[in-house]
Design a protein around this motif. Structure first.
Motif, PDB file in Angstrom:
ATOM      1  N   SER A 379      -0.869  19.116 -18.879  1.00 32.91           N
ATOM      2  CA  SER A 379      -1.130  17.973 -18.012  1.00 32.91           C
ATOM      3  C   SER A 379      -1.235  18.443 -16.568  1.00 32.91           C
ATOM      4  O   SER A 379      -0.545  19.378 -16.163  1.00 32.91           O
ATOM      5  CB  SER A 379      -0.012  16.933 -18.134  1.00 32.91           C
ATOM      6  N   ASN A 832      -6.209   3.692 -17.057  1.00 34.03           N
ATOM      7  CA  ASN A 832      -6.278   4.734 -18.069  1.00 34.03           C
ATOM      8  C   ASN A 832      -7.662   4.691 -18.685  1.00 34.03           C
ATOM      9  O   ASN A 832      -7.992   3.757 -19.436  1.00 34.03           O
ATOM     10  CB  ASN A 832      -5.208   4.511 -19.139  1.00 34.03           C
ATOM     11  N   LYS A 836      -6.348  10.578 -22.125  1.00 33.49           N
ATOM     12  CA  LYS A 836      -6.239  11.851 -21.428  1.00 33.49           C
ATOM     13  C   LYS A 836      -6.514  11.762 -19.923  1.00 33.49           C
ATOM     14  O   LYS A 836      -6.275  12.724 -19.198  1.00 33.49           O
ATOM     15  CB  LYS A 836      -7.201  12.876 -22.047  1.00 33.49           C
ATOM     16  N   THR A 837      -7.007  10.630 -19.448  1.00 34.39           N
ATOM     17  CA  THR A 837      -7.366  10.511 -18.035  1.00 34.39           C
ATOM     18  C   THR A 837      -6.824   9.216 -17.460  1.00 34.39           C
ATOM     19  O   THR A 837      -7.031   8.139 -18.028  1.00 34.39           O
ATOM     20  CB  THR A 837      -8.893  10.552 -17.837  1.00 34.39           C
ATOM     21  N   ARG A 838      -6.124   9.329 -16.325  1.00 34.43           N
ATOM     22  CA  ARG A 838      -5.550   8.168 -15.658  1.00 34.43           C
ATOM     23  C   ARG A 838      -5.751   8.319 -14.157  1.00 34.43           C
ATOM     24  O   ARG A 838      -5.502   9.375 -13.584  1.00 34.43           O
ATOM     25  CB  ARG A 838      -4.054   8.054 -15.982  1.00 34.43           C
ATOM     26  N   LEU A 884      -4.409  11.309  -9.676  1.00 41.93           N
ATOM     27  CA  LEU A 884      -5.191  11.538 -10.890  1.00 41.93           C
ATOM     28  C   LEU A 884      -4.322  12.296 -11.882  1.00 41.93           C
ATOM     29  O   LEU A 884      -3.735  13.334 -11.549  1.00 41.93           O
ATOM     30  CB  LEU A 884      -6.449  12.344 -10.570  1.00 41.93           C
ATOM     31  N   ASP A 885      -4.214  11.782 -13.108  1.00 36.10           N
ATOM     32  CA  ASP A 885      -3.504  12.451 -14.194  1.00 36.10           C
ATOM     33  C   ASP A 885      -4.505  12.879 -15.250  1.00 36.10           C
ATOM     34  O   ASP A 885      -5.325  12.060 -15.713  1.00 36.10           O
ATOM     35  CB  ASP A 885      -2.471  11.518 -14.831  1.00 36.10           C
ATOM     36  N   LEU A 886      -4.446  14.130 -15.654  1.00 33.66           N
ATOM     37  CA  LEU A 886      -5.335  14.665 -16.676  1.00 33.66           C
ATOM     38  C   LEU A 886      -4.513  15.353 -17.748  1.00 33.66           C
ATOM     39  O   LEU A 886      -3.502  16.009 -17.448  1.00 33.66           O
ATOM     40  CB  LEU A 886      -6.324  15.668 -16.073  1.00 33.66           C
TER      41      LEU A 886
END
Length: 888
Positions: A379, A832, A836-838, A884-886
């Motif tokens: 992550s 979201n 996988k992406t947020r 950004l969360d990946l």
């Protein structure tokens, strides 16, 4: 008065302990009957006359009851059952009553069954055995009989089996071993995994609940709750066992009260942490009403936690159940645990378990780091705000084989822009950088060999600069007129936790935790220098087992704490070494409706002397939805007056310590008693679950180290309490879900915190008596790609606060007696896109609430009146951030 209060409370809890230690008696008796109508009549009569549980079997003609001998007797219950028409081994039903029973209930009144059973040399024992349905019942009972039981009655609702057996031919242990071998966990043996997985779907009971908990898949009438069944062999839901000190968290709600725990404990999951920016541990509680977060001063910008109306130093802050933010790390330690590293937080109000040490006074906050076992996942989090604060987090978790897995946690942040929104010439927040890295290695083979272990290593470098806008950090402070602050911290930790579950005895385990910490701080605040070094070694050995059965558990062990401090303040050097070996014992008594945890420890402190620390936690379930908790306990600590007071270093105040013969800076150790009570009520509103919890805690101090800011605006004076010091904390919180995916949390808190200073009794400064809290959270339904929106907002209302007395200053450098009340609003919206992406966008202090002139005499920082520690409200305007969360 204080002594009488303590004596009274001690007597009260002693009575509670004695009452509930022997409160429940279990018995099995012969009672005649035929059918389901007889069963209802016998069981309901028993319960109406004092039995807490009653289970009758038509097959064996036996009644199993549990009752409080202080309220009723077995004879009294059996007499009422006979009066209702059923002969039993003690009493015969009146003929007139028997003759009026329905035809299907007219059993054979020949008493030979009593004589026959009475002549059989059998033992009768009751044990917890897990299962769900009628197939489970048949399997458990038939296996028990094949293993030597004369009779066996298993009840799905209570998860108990009643065994009659001839001890000359069989043992309870051998019978329960056979029951485990066919797939049913019990209080002595755990079923093999491969056998459990092959059970029919309806038989797959929940392996994660305690034996004393009601089976969530069985109704109170013993019927299987088909709609709630789930295949718990699925790997989609992570759960783990727990050896003391070797813990993995089960998936759960965003924030939930731990229903098993006798103490008032909140489990905060990663879902809750995503509701805010959560860049470090201090920001992890912005959506939590229990903890108050405040700035410590207007120059360094550091945040502090407060709980139960008292400073952070009175709360035990641990990581992986190991001591974490204490000693020299007290001022800045909350910045050392990045939010994206946190897998979960356990927050306990009031005295916590004695197994975790003696320093907890107002409670404990334990942080669990990210750990996964079943799949590889990487992550990345990228964060930035309008004040040029940037952050990068990378976490990687992966299994190495069936038993080993690893976690790599990396963090870097930097604040590069110089911001002065109130034009006082000082930075609103420090500039600087932090590099932080952790490696975790985990081994788990609890199912087979019984062993589990966890290794961790962490290294951190944190540098920050603050002060006036024109301060040049390339020059020494003595070479320039601008006021500067520089803080450089280096930190290194290595730790291990190893545990073993004894084969064939899932209730018996041993765990050993060890940690070494090195912490160094080099800092200056204008012309005031402070350097500190701390070496800490911690070890804790815990053995857990039972007395007889799992209703009577205990933990015992030994701990050792070594602290070596070396501090330089101005031209003075302070050195000390603390060595603290300790012994502890804790007993847990579990009944049908209550849990009692009584523990005590003795620590042999080389400077503070021998300290005895008792603690008691009690939980009583009036109903499954109405829960009372009581607690009482003692704690002690040694104060680190320099490290814990750095919020006032950016000022002209000189430090004065009143030596009273103690061995730590000339001061005695702080001792405190904490007492608490809470009432939890669950109910439904709008057809959905709702919870109201109200609690009250009181803390009384002896020899508290007081920081007196009122004697002079040019001094901060430390001395031991001579008199009384107390903190009363009241909180009521309502969690509800008025609509699908819409959660509301409302809270009100009242604090009364006072102490006898040298000038008389006064309120502790910077503590608002009244606080309000509102949190709203909404999430949309997931689409086909797993995408959804979340919306969160938090409103904090803070009442007026007592401020230090600066009346000897010139008028323009004084403060009012009380601050103004204020409110802050935080909000965040996240999208979201898939699993996988947020992307998230948020704002803090959206009301732009700011304290006017937070720095006293900011234009003359080397003068007599300069003070950057008089902070009670935000010092910055609204802040907007983007993240950004990946996942890969």
């Amino acid at each position: 008065m204080k002594k009488n209060l303590k004596t009274g409370l001690a007597v009260l809890f002693s009575l509670i302990f004695q009452t509930f230690l022997f409160a429940q008696t279990t018995g099995t008796f012969l009672v005649k009957g035929n059918c389901s109508m007889c069963k209802d009549r016998i069981e309901s009569t028993a319960k109406k006359n004092g039995a807490t549980t009653a289970v009758w079997s038509s097959e064996t003609q036996t009644l199993q009851v549990e009752f409080d001998p202080n309220k009723t007797t077995a004879d009294g219950i059996l007499k009422k059952i006979a009066d209702a028409g059923h002969d039993n081994e003690k009493y015969t039903a009146p003929d007139a009553v028997y003759s009026k029973l329905p035809g299907c209930c007219l059993y054979d009144r020949e008493p030979s069954f009593i004589k026959q059973n009475a002549a059989t040399p059998t033992e009768k024992k009751v044990f917890f055995v897990k299962g769900n349905c009628e197939m489970c019942k048949e399997r458990i009972e038939s296996t028990a009989k094949q293993a030597g039981a004369t009779t066996a009655i298993w009840d799905a609702a209570t998860q108990k089996v009643t065994l009659d057996f001839d001890p000359a031919k069989a043992s309870a242990e051998s019978i329960l071993k056979k029951i485990a071998d066919v797939g049913h966990d019990n209080e002595m043996f755990k079923a093999p995994d491969e056998v459990y997985r092959k059970l029919p779907g309806c038989c797959l009971y929940d392996r994660t609940t305690e034996f004393t908990e009601p089976n969530p898949h069985v109704h109170s009438d013993g019927k299987e709750a088909v709609a709630q069944k789930k295949d718990f062999s699925s790997h989609d839901e992570h759960f783990d066992k727990q050896i003391e000190g070797v813990t993995v968290t089960k998936a759960q709600a965003a924030t939930a009260i731990d229903g098993k725990n006798a103490g008032l404990t909140f489990n905060i999951s990663g879902k809750e942490l995503l509701k805010a920016a959560c860049c470090n541990l201090s920001e992890s509680f912005e959506t939590n009403a229990t903890v108050d977060v405040s700035y410590s001063n207007a120059v360094t910008g550091t945040k502090q936690l407060k709980m139960l109306g008292l400073d952070q130093k009175y709360t035990a802050l641990s990581k992986e159940l190991l001591p974490e933010i204490r000693g020299l790390a007290a001022a800045y330690g909350l910045n050392f645990i990045p939010g994206r590293w946190i897998g979960g937080i356990q927050l306990t109000k009031g005295g916590s378990t004695v197994t975790n040490g003696y320093e907890s006074i107002t409670g404990q906050i334990n942080t669990e780091l990210l750990k996964h076992q079943d799949k590889t996942e990487t992550s990345m989090n990228i964060f930035g705000d309008i004040n040029a604060r940037t952050e990068l987090n990378i976490t990687h978790v992966s299994p190495l084989n069936d038993h080993w897995n690893q976690s790599i946690l990396l963090h870097g942040n930097g604040t590069f822009a110089k911001v002065d929104s109130n034009n006082d010439g000082f930075l609103d927040q420090p500039t600087g950088t932090q590099m932080n890295a952790t490696y975790l290695l985990n081994f788990s083979d609890l199912e087979h060999s019984g062993w589990g272990t966890h290794f961790g290593i962490n290294a951190l470098q944190d540098s920050r600069n603050a002060g006036q806008m024109n301060y040049n950090k390339a020059l020494d402070q003595s070479e320039q007129p601008a006021y500067g602050v520089g803080i450089d911290i280096s930190r290194f930790q290595v730790w291990n936790k190893t545990g073993y579950i004894f084969k064939g005895k899932p209730y018996q385990s041993i765990g050993w935790m060890n940690q070494y910490t090195y912490h160094q701080q080099d800092s200056f605040f204008g012309l005031r220098n402070y350097f500190g070094r701390q070496n800490t070694l911690y070890s804790n050995l815990i053995f857990e087992s039972i007395f007889g059965n799992t209703n009577h558990k205990y933990k015992t062990g030994a701990s050792f704490l070594y602290d070596k401090y070396d501090e330089d303040y101005l031209s003075l050097n302070y050195r000390r070494t603390e060595t603290v070996p300790g012994l502890f014992f804790e007993y847990t008594l579990t009944g049908a409706r209550y849990t009692l945890v009584a523990g005590a420890r003795t620590d042999f402190h080389n400077l503070a002397g021998t300290q005895f620390t008792p603690r008691l936690n009690f939980k009583y379930d009036f109903t499954p939805k109405t829960i009372l908790r009581l607690s009482a306990g003692k704690g002690f600590r040694t104060a680190n007056v320099f490290a814990e007071s750095q919020g006032y270093f950016a000022s002209n105040r000189a430090i004065e310590i009143r030596d009273n013969g103690g061995k730590i800076y000339g001061l005695k150790p702080e001792i405190a008693w904490n007492y608490g009570a809470s009432l939890q009520q669950d109910f439904k509103i709008f057809g959905r679950k709702s919870t109201i919890i109200t609690d009250f805690f009181r803390t009384d101090f002896k020899d508290q180290v007081l920081l007196d800011l009122d004697q002079s605006p040019q001094k901060m004076v430390f001395y031991n309490l001579d008199g009384r010091s107390f903190a009363n904390s009241f909180q009521t919180q309502w969690d509800l879900t008025p609509a699908k995916n819409f959660d509301v949390r409302l809270a009100y808190k009242y604090y009364d915190v006072q102490a006898d200073f040298e000038g008389g009794r006064r309120e502790i400064p910077f503590m608002a008596k009244h606080r309000g809290f509102v949190n709203l959270a909404y999430a949309t339904a997931k689409n086909d790609k797993g995408g959804f929106w979340t919306f969160d907002t938090t409103l904090n209302l803070v009442g007026k606060q007592k401020l230090p007395n600066l009346n000897s200053n010139p008028a323009e450098f004084r403060l009012p007696e009380y601050s103004d009340s204020y409110n802050t609003l935080n909000a965040q919206v996240a999208k979201n896109l898939n699993d996988k992406t947020r992307i998230y966008l948020g704002g803090e202090n959206l009301t732009s609430t700011m304290q006017k002139n937070p720095i006293i005499d900011a234009k003359n920082p080397f003068g007599n009146y300069f003070d950057g520690g008089m902070i009670y409200a935000p010092v910055m305007t609204a802040n907007v951030y983007l993240g950004l969360d990946l996942k890969f």
